[in-house]
Design a protein around this motif. Structure first.
Motif, short mmCIF file in Angstrom:
data_model
loop_
_atom_site.label_atom_id
_atom_site.label_comp_id
_atom_site.label_asym_id
_atom_site.label_seq_id
_atom_site.Cartn_x
_atom_site.Cartn_y
_atom_site.Cartn_z
N GLU A 2 0.93 -1.20 0.07
CA GLU A 2 -0.08 -0.01 0.23
C GLU A 2 0.86 1.10 -0.02
N HIS A 59 -5.23 9.66 1.42
CA HIS A 59 -5.48 8.20 1.72
C HIS A 59 -4.64 7.44 1.29
N SER A 60 -4.78 5.95 1.47
CA SER A 60 -3.88 4.94 1.08
C SER A 60 -4.40 4.22 0.15
N GLN A 61 -3.72 3.86 -0.89
CA GLN A 61 -4.17 2.70 -1.96
C GLN A 61 -3.01 1.95 -2.59
N SER A 62 -3.63 0.98 -3.30
CA SER A 62 -2.44 -0.09 -4.01
C SER A 62 -1.86 0.93 -5.12
#
Length: 86
Positions: A2, A59-62
């Motif tokens: 992530e 935010h967090s994401q792949s």
């Protein structure tokens, strides 16, 4: 893995606003600000003001492989949105 996204708005020397995201492997506000400053210096905007007011965790994401490669190599990736040089 992530990644963490920092939404960033910075005023350029000529007064226009640049909007970009700083992608990092660590959720660290100060590092994200440092990375934004490094990138801005690399495009000739080293005098731009960057603080926690201009660069905020979003935010967090792949992330895709090319973004991850850049983060592994440089510590960050810049996703240009508006007002940034090509």
């Amino acid at each position: 893995m992530e990644i963490h996204v920092y939404d960033t708005y910075v005023k350029a020397a000529d007064g226009h606003v640049m909007h970009f995201d700083v992608f990092t492997a660590e959720k660290d506000d100060q590092k994200a600000i440092q990375y934004a400053k490094q990138w801005l210096a690399s495009i000739g905007e080293g005098g731009a003001l960057v603080s926690s007011n201009e660069c905020r965790f979003c935010h967090s994401q792949s992330a895709p492989a090319d973004v991850m490669d850049s983060i592994r190599q440089h510590g960050y990736y810049i996703y240009k949105m508006a007002g940034c040089p090509a």
